[in-house]
Design a protein around this motif. Sequence first.
Motif, mmCIF file in Angstrom:
data_model
loop_
_atom_site.group_PDB
_atom_site.id
_atom_site.type_symbol
_atom_site.label_atom_id
_atom_site.label_comp_id
_atom_site.label_asym_id
_atom_site.label_seq_id
_atom_site.Cartn_x
_atom_site.Cartn_y
_atom_site.Cartn_z
ATOM 1 N N SER A 1 46.060 89.752 35.972
ATOM 2 C CA SER A 1 45.470 88.400 35.953
ATOM 3 C C SER A 1 46.378 87.365 36.607
ATOM 4 O O SER A 1 46.250 86.176 36.353
ATOM 5 C CB SER A 1 45.166 87.981 34.506
ATOM 6 N N GLY A 2 47.309 87.814 37.454
ATOM 7 C CA GLY A 2 48.140 86.892 38.213
ATOM 8 C C GLY A 2 47.335 86.175 39.284
ATOM 9 O O GLY A 2 46.175 86.507 39.540
ATOM 10 N N GLN A 3 47.968 85.216 39.946
ATOM 11 C CA GLN A 3 47.230 84.405 40.916
ATOM 12 C C GLN A 3 46.747 85.214 42.110
ATOM 13 O O GLN A 3 45.785 84.820 42.768
ATOM 14 C CB GLN A 3 48.104 83.235 41.377
ATOM 15 N N GLY A 4 47.402 86.337 42.395
ATOM 16 C CA GLY A 4 46.964 87.144 43.524
ATOM 17 C C GLY A 4 45.632 87.830 43.311
ATOM 18 O O GLY A 4 44.932 88.164 44.276
ATOM 19 N N VAL A 5 45.262 88.078 42.051
ATOM 20 C CA VAL A 5 43.976 88.730 41.752
ATOM 21 C C VAL A 5 43.010 87.794 41.035
ATOM 22 O O VAL A 5 41.834 88.132 40.865
ATOM 23 C CB VAL A 5 44.183 89.994 40.891
ATOM 24 N N PHE A 6 43.483 86.633 40.626
ATOM 25 C CA PHE A 6 42.628 85.696 39.908
ATOM 26 C C PHE A 6 41.571 85.136 40.857
ATOM 27 O O PHE A 6 41.874 84.750 41.986
ATOM 28 C CB PHE A 6 43.487 84.551 39.358
ATOM 29 N N PRO A 7 40.304 85.070 40.434
ATOM 30 C CA PRO A 7 39.257 84.559 41.332
ATOM 31 C C PRO A 7 39.447 83.075 41.613
ATOM 32 O O PRO A 7 39.928 82.323 40.766
ATOM 33 C CB PRO A 7 37.968 84.810 40.548
ATOM 34 N N CYS A 8 39.079 82.658 42.793
ATOM 35 C CA CYS A 8 39.110 81.235 43.121
ATOM 36 C C CYS A 8 37.890 80.569 42.490
ATOM 37 O O CYS A 8 36.748 80.919 42.783
ATOM 38 C CB CYS A 8 39.100 81.032 44.630
ATOM 39 N N LEU A 9 38.132 79.589 41.619
ATOM 40 C CA LEU A 9 37.057 78.919 40.877
ATOM 41 C C LEU A 9 36.692 77.567 41.478
ATOM 42 O O LEU A 9 36.017 76.764 40.840
ATOM 43 C CB LEU A 9 37.481 78.754 39.412
ATOM 44 N N ARG A 10 37.114 77.342 42.698
ATOM 45 C CA ARG A 10 36.894 76.045 43.350
ATOM 46 C C ARG A 10 35.418 75.642 43.343
ATOM 47 O O ARG A 10 35.081 74.494 43.047
ATOM 48 C CB ARG A 10 37.418 76.115 44.790
ATOM 49 N N GLU A 11 34.537 76.586 43.645
ATOM 50 C CA GLU A 11 33.116 76.259 43.764
ATOM 51 C C GLU A 11 32.470 75.954 42.421
ATOM 52 O O GLU A 11 31.431 75.289 42.363
ATOM 53 C CB GLU A 11 32.378 77.422 44.443
ATOM 54 N N GLN A 12 33.051 76.430 41.328
ATOM 55 C CA GLN A 12 32.474 76.179 40.008
ATOM 56 C C GLN A 12 32.834 74.797 39.448
ATOM 57 O O GLN A 12 32.131 74.279 38.589
ATOM 58 C CB GLN A 12 32.946 77.249 39.009
ATOM 59 N N ILE A 13 33.918 74.224 39.928
ATOM 60 C CA ILE A 13 34.432 72.993 39.328
ATOM 61 C C ILE A 13 33.426 71.838 39.392
ATOM 62 O O ILE A 13 33.245 71.120 38.399
ATOM 63 C CB ILE A 13 35.777 72.608 39.967
ATOM 64 N N PRO A 14 32.729 71.612 40.514
ATOM 65 C CA PRO A 14 31.787 70.475 40.544
ATOM 66 C C PRO A 14 30.657 70.581 39.532
ATOM 67 O O PRO A 14 30.114 69.562 39.101
ATOM 68 C CB PRO A 14 31.238 70.515 41.977
ATOM 69 N N ALA A 15 30.303 71.814 39.141
ATOM 70 C CA ALA A 15 29.145 71.998 38.258
ATOM 71 C C ALA A 15 29.523 72.080 36.783
ATOM 72 O O ALA A 15 28.622 72.168 35.938
ATOM 73 C CB ALA A 15 28.391 73.265 38.668
ATOM 74 N N LEU A 16 30.794 72.060 36.454
ATOM 75 C CA LEU A 16 31.176 72.173 35.048
ATOM 76 C C LEU A 16 30.650 70.968 34.272
ATOM 77 O O LEU A 16 30.909 69.816 34.646
ATOM 78 C CB LEU A 16 32.702 72.270 34.917
ATOM 79 N N PRO A 17 29.926 71.194 33.170
ATOM 80 C CA PRO A 17 29.260 70.091 32.481
ATOM 81 C C PRO A 17 30.132 69.332 31.484
ATOM 82 O O PRO A 17 29.790 68.221 31.094
ATOM 83 C CB PRO A 17 28.108 70.791 31.758
ATOM 84 N N MET A 18 31.230 69.940 31.040
ATOM 85 C CA MET A 18 32.025 69.313 29.978
ATOM 86 C C MET A 18 33.048 68.340 30.560
ATOM 87 O O MET A 18 33.463 68.466 31.720
ATOM 88 C CB MET A 18 32.733 70.389 29.150
ATOM 89 N N PRO A 19 33.461 67.330 29.769
ATOM 90 C CA PRO A 19 34.551 66.454 30.210
ATOM 91 C C PRO A 19 35.826 67.260 30.438
ATOM 92 O O PRO A 19 36.130 68.190 29.686
ATOM 93 C CB PRO A 19 34.714 65.468 29.054
ATOM 94 N N ILE A 20 36.570 66.898 31.479
ATOM 95 C CA ILE A 20 37.789 67.622 31.835
ATOM 96 C C ILE A 20 38.930 66.628 32.007
ATOM 97 O O ILE A 20 38.785 65.602 32.679
ATOM 98 C CB ILE A 20 37.603 68.438 33.123
ATOM 99 N N LEU A 21 40.059 66.957 31.411
ATOM 100 C CA LEU A 21 41.284 66.169 31.543
ATOM 101 C C LEU A 21 42.329 67.036 32.222
ATOM 102 O O LEU A 21 42.603 68.151 31.777
ATOM 103 C CB LEU A 21 41.774 65.727 30.162
#
Length: 267
Positions: A189-209
């Motif tokens: 689960s290191g960054q080399g195999v971790f999926p890029c979640l960039r495309e999911q960020i705009p659609a996340l419905p919860m408040p984010i800090l």
Amino acid sequence: MTIEGCRYYAEVKGSGPTLVCLHGFAENSGTWEFLQLRDCQMVLVDLLGHGRSAKPSSLEPYSLPVLLGHLHELVAGLGCPRYSLLGYSLGGRIALAYGAAYPREVQGLILESSAYGIGDEEQRALRREQDAWLAQEILDRGIEWFAEHWSGLPLFASQTRLPREIRAKIRARRLGNEPHALANTLLGSGQGVFPCLREQIPALPMPILYIHGEQDEKYKGIGREFMDLNPGIRREMIPGAGHNVHLEKPAAFAEIVRNFLRELANP
């Protein structure tokens, strides 16, 4: 709690709205000892391969889908139907992926010095090579070598200003790891195999800090990227802090988190 043969350690502190706290790589739930949150139930989890949770020798349990499924079952087993997540570094990446997987349950996300994954394939391949090298070095040289190597990274330079007793606790937590568990975490689960979640960020419905330190240039830039992707994300920069904000500036960090949780409770 044991899930699919893997034992998980979680400590529950306080009462009120639930905040599940996920530590960083080579750390454990003890990293949150100075985080004081009134009127909040903190669930302090040792991630797989860390602390008092299981340290399987096989690689498969360390993959992100398994980690997310186990974490979800753990939180459900604690009787938490709705909750927020706080994650630092590796824990923040896992919290972000968890929020994307279970958006109806997660009330809010607090990401401390966290990335969303590497999108460029060449950079991902390079990071996989780096993670594989570090994993093998840990196996070959042992935990004491790792603790010295890890503490010497420029990312943690600001921690040299911490009081001696706090630095000793950080070192003790690093030394408490097992070589195979850290290696498997890097490979699974290191960054080399971790999926890029960039495309999911705009659609996340919860408040984010998003919280980062003033002196952490890399994650200062990543924090700006999060805001560009989702203008609803709040970014807080804490002066005088580096990568590990909750240890370097615990009072300022706690105040920001308390205000965010208060707003979640009173929208």
